[in-house]
Design a protein around this motif. Sequence first.
Motif, PDB file in Angstrom:
ATOM      1  N   ALA A  25       0.835  -1.206   0.000  1.00  0.00           N
ATOM      2  CA  ALA A  25       0.000   0.000   0.000  1.00  0.00           C
ATOM      3  C   ALA A  25       0.868   1.255   0.000  1.00  0.00           C
ATOM      4  O   ALA A  25       1.788   1.397   0.800  1.00  0.00           O
ATOM      5  CB  ALA A  25      -0.909   0.012   1.232  1.00  0.00           C
ATOM      6  N   GLY A  26       0.561   2.163  -0.927  1.00  0.00           N
ATOM      7  CA  GLY A  26       1.297   3.426  -1.017  1.00  0.00           C
ATOM      8  C   GLY A  26       0.488   4.578  -0.451  1.00  0.00           C
ATOM      9  O   GLY A  26      -0.463   4.372   0.307  1.00  0.00           O
ATOM     10  N   SER A  27       0.863   5.780  -0.874  1.00  0.00           N
ATOM     11  CA  SER A  27       0.203   6.986  -0.367  1.00  0.00           C
ATOM     12  C   SER A  27      -1.186   7.151  -0.973  1.00  0.00           C
ATOM     13  O   SER A  27      -1.427   6.774  -2.120  1.00  0.00           O
ATOM     14  CB  SER A  27       1.052   8.205  -0.710  1.00  0.00           C
ATOM     15  N   HIS A  28      -2.081   7.745  -0.205  1.00  0.00           N
ATOM     16  CA  HIS A  28      -3.404   8.098  -0.705  1.00  0.00           C
ATOM     17  C   HIS A  28      -3.491   9.593  -1.014  1.00  0.00           C
ATOM     18  O   HIS A  28      -4.546  10.118  -1.302  1.00  0.00           O
ATOM     19  CB  HIS A  28      -4.473   7.721   0.321  1.00  0.00           C
ATOM     20  N   HIS A 403      -8.571  -2.861  -3.433  1.00  0.00           N
ATOM     21  CA  HIS A 403      -8.384  -2.619  -1.997  1.00  0.00           C
ATOM     22  C   HIS A 403      -6.986  -2.129  -1.653  1.00  0.00           C
ATOM     23  O   HIS A 403      -6.710  -1.847  -0.490  1.00  0.00           O
ATOM     24  CB  HIS A 403      -8.773  -3.856  -1.170  1.00  0.00           C
ATOM     25  N   VAL A 404      -6.109  -2.034  -2.653  1.00  0.00           N
ATOM     26  CA  VAL A 404      -4.769  -1.523  -2.373  1.00  0.00           C
ATOM     27  C   VAL A 404      -4.443  -0.378  -3.341  1.00  0.00           C
ATOM     28  O   VAL A 404      -4.719  -0.455  -4.535  1.00  0.00           O
ATOM     29  CB  VAL A 404      -3.699  -2.636  -2.493  1.00  0.00           C
ATOM     30  N   THR A 405      -3.861   0.695  -2.805  1.00  0.00           N
ATOM     31  CA  THR A 405      -3.396   1.847  -3.573  1.00  0.00           C
ATOM     32  C   THR A 405      -1.890   1.747  -3.736  1.00  0.00           C
ATOM     33  O   THR A 405      -1.214   1.513  -2.744  1.00  0.00           O
ATOM     34  CB  THR A 405      -3.669   3.153  -2.789  1.00  0.00           C
ATOM     35  N   PRO A 406      -1.335   2.024  -4.906  1.00  0.00           N
ATOM     36  CA  PRO A 406      -2.018   2.268  -6.178  1.00  0.00           C
ATOM     37  C   PRO A 406      -1.975   1.074  -7.129  1.00  0.00           C
ATOM     38  O   PRO A 406      -2.466   1.180  -8.240  1.00  0.00           O
ATOM     39  CB  PRO A 406      -1.187   3.415  -6.760  1.00  0.00           C
TER      40      PRO A 406
END
Lengths: 444, 363
Positions: A25-28, A403-406
């Motif tokens: 998961a990275g930044s939102h 469900h996971v960015t990006p």
Amino acid sequence: MPKQIHLAAHFPGVNNTTVWSDPAAGSHIEFDSFVKLAQTAERARFDFFFLAEGLRLREQGGQIYDLDVVGRPDTFTVLAALAAVTEHLGLAGTINSTFNEPYEVARQFASLDHLSGGRAAWNVVTSWDAFTGENFRRGGFLAESDRYSRATQALETAKELYDSWPADAIAADKASGVFLRHPDAGTFRHTDQHFDISGRFNVPRSPQGGPVILQAGDSDAGREFAAATADAIFSRHGTLEDGQKFYTDVKDRLAKYGRERDSLKVLPAATFVLGDTDNDAQEKARVVRRQQVSGATAIKFLEQLWNRDLSAYDPEGPLPEIDPDVSDDHIARGRASVRMHRDPIATANEWRQKAEAEKLSIRDLIIEVTGRQTFIGSATTIAESINHLVQSDASDGFILVPHVTPGGLDEFAGTVVPLLQEKGVFRTEYEGSTLRENLGLAPR
Amino acid sequence: MSMPNLHLAVALDGAGWAPDAWREPDARPAELFTARYWIDLIAEAEAGKLDFVTIEDALGVQSDDPAQVQGRLDAVLIASRVAPLTRHIGLVPTATVTHTEPFHISKAIATLDYVSRGRAGWRVQLSPKAGEAAHFGRRQVSIDTQASIQDLFDEAADYVEVVRRLWDSWEDDAEIRDAATGRFIDRDKLHYINFEGRFFSVKGPSITPRPPQGQPVVTALAHNDIPYRFAEKSADVVYVTPKDAADARHIVDQVKVRHVFADLVVFLEPVRSAAVLSDARVFTGTPAQLADLLLAWQEAGITGFRLRPGRLPSDLRGITRGLVPELQRRGVFRTQYEPGTLRDRLGLPRPANRYAAEGASVA
């Protein structure tokens, strides 16, 4: 010829579907995350990229809710920037009709449509609560019964503003010195229950003649609003039977407004978990569900129904014997899920019975009752399932919520999309240059 | 070198500041509403190593004259559209405060700061026009008396205060992603701003985390005493409109803002037309003559200039390809960009978060 499927990508949002604790998961917030997901969606030939909005941070028990992703950038600003790094992908944003004025929001969407070469879409939502209103100078709130009347009138007003410029208004003829062929371009006057405005709109007619209109409400008023005004409806009904019922219902409403059945696309939101085999996907889905619903998250969910502080309860233990507090003073604010339970005591009783019968802990139960994974399986299974639902008129396509960015769309784009293309039910190249054309909608 | 390097910005508006600029041979009036037009202009400004561009905007049409440019796109969205395609130049859109929501503008400019990696600013603009008020239909705006003008500026000051508080409403390290406790943020590092003023109240915190610059650069145009006081309270950069060097010196004495930029409408040769009614002085002449003027005004205390090209793109090119090389030859303008944010370029430190400081003093 089989129906063509429409697909959109939802940037993972501020809710417990989004798994931020995954190492992938990275930044939102950072722009690179938006670029990555949008470019993946465009390479996969998706119709559009979808961004939700928030106007007040959610609270529970008088404190800012901290277990899910918190915070997001501004919808318009991100979409305009994404127009620079994509060429064909539609750019859809949720913008609230309660805390924006028609003149301003119409010019922002018209500007986005110009700046993206005809790729803008507006998901029109409404709020009515004083909680959100505390962030706005207009303050206050609408009666819940008035929210669709304001939304309808805001949208009608915006459409009048778009139509106030003839398509050929700008002559820009250097020789004759005529810039504006129609000197009164933009002139408008609109008076109704919510708005009394007049003057001149200052954005010329945009490539699509206005953004594509999306709508997400599920109530009777919401469905009617969609049938009257929307180009696509963002539903929660993604299963065969439920989807078909919803699909028939909203399409049947169109005739009343003189509209064709094909002029409103039904696009349910859908999550997915892909695996090498169906069993593998089921196993992965179980892991994802446990990432989405930690013990702490399960207790917070239960508190939203019970309307009480349940922090003393063990998430791995049984449900509380005490009944929900049905006074108006909700423990959770700014959360849509709270409003879904119209009769909390009845829901609590159902949940207790289910937990007892299936020997579920609080956490197990919440995993069960909040589960929204529409598609779980191998790429072949998921491609067949999506196609079956669309060909059976349960929908016209799906808005996929990774469900996971990006990187959450990578596997889908790489495996499911080619299978749909092989079946001849999904484009291999964009058909048109505007979003309206790609969605197969008539020009406005 | 006796003088510090001067700061140079350009103000972009339609086809240029001259009403008939759109009829110039190289003008692109049919493209004013396309992304390409703005990308090309701002790329030209960036090739000239300018500090920043401002983009004009308003909530109404420019005029009722069909012989003049009418209509414009939202400036914040133009800036955002161009941001990923540029690397260094500051992007300072105009946004009106009179009929809009500080909560929306706060997150929009913060987000411009994210998409541009620390190059966002904002030109605060008031709308005293009855016609623009009628576009919103919620209030009447009057500037009939000094008191009503003062009210509009007081409201603008409250607006900027709210925006600045919202930018600070998240501490820089609020996002913790603590998998052990399941907490995404440390909510003690998010702050309600609880603004209550004469004109409106706003609760906070922002939806958008604190932007890369902490506080994007706030700018405002000011012509006399009331706006000077507003700029002192609210702005990092003030644009003023001196008539000559002596007037510039007088203004610099009156307005205490870190950066006082002088506005000039600029026609660089060959001059075909300079028909423009302007609040700012209109310069016509050669790049060398303009360089002389800038240096004389800099001597009078002006720290930078916002040049308003009379005709686009020709006078912008006159600035980037004529004036800039001339200033570089004289050793008063950069030959390349230093890495850093717009604040860094303007010598403005990244501000401490007011709420973090509060917390620290309590602790």
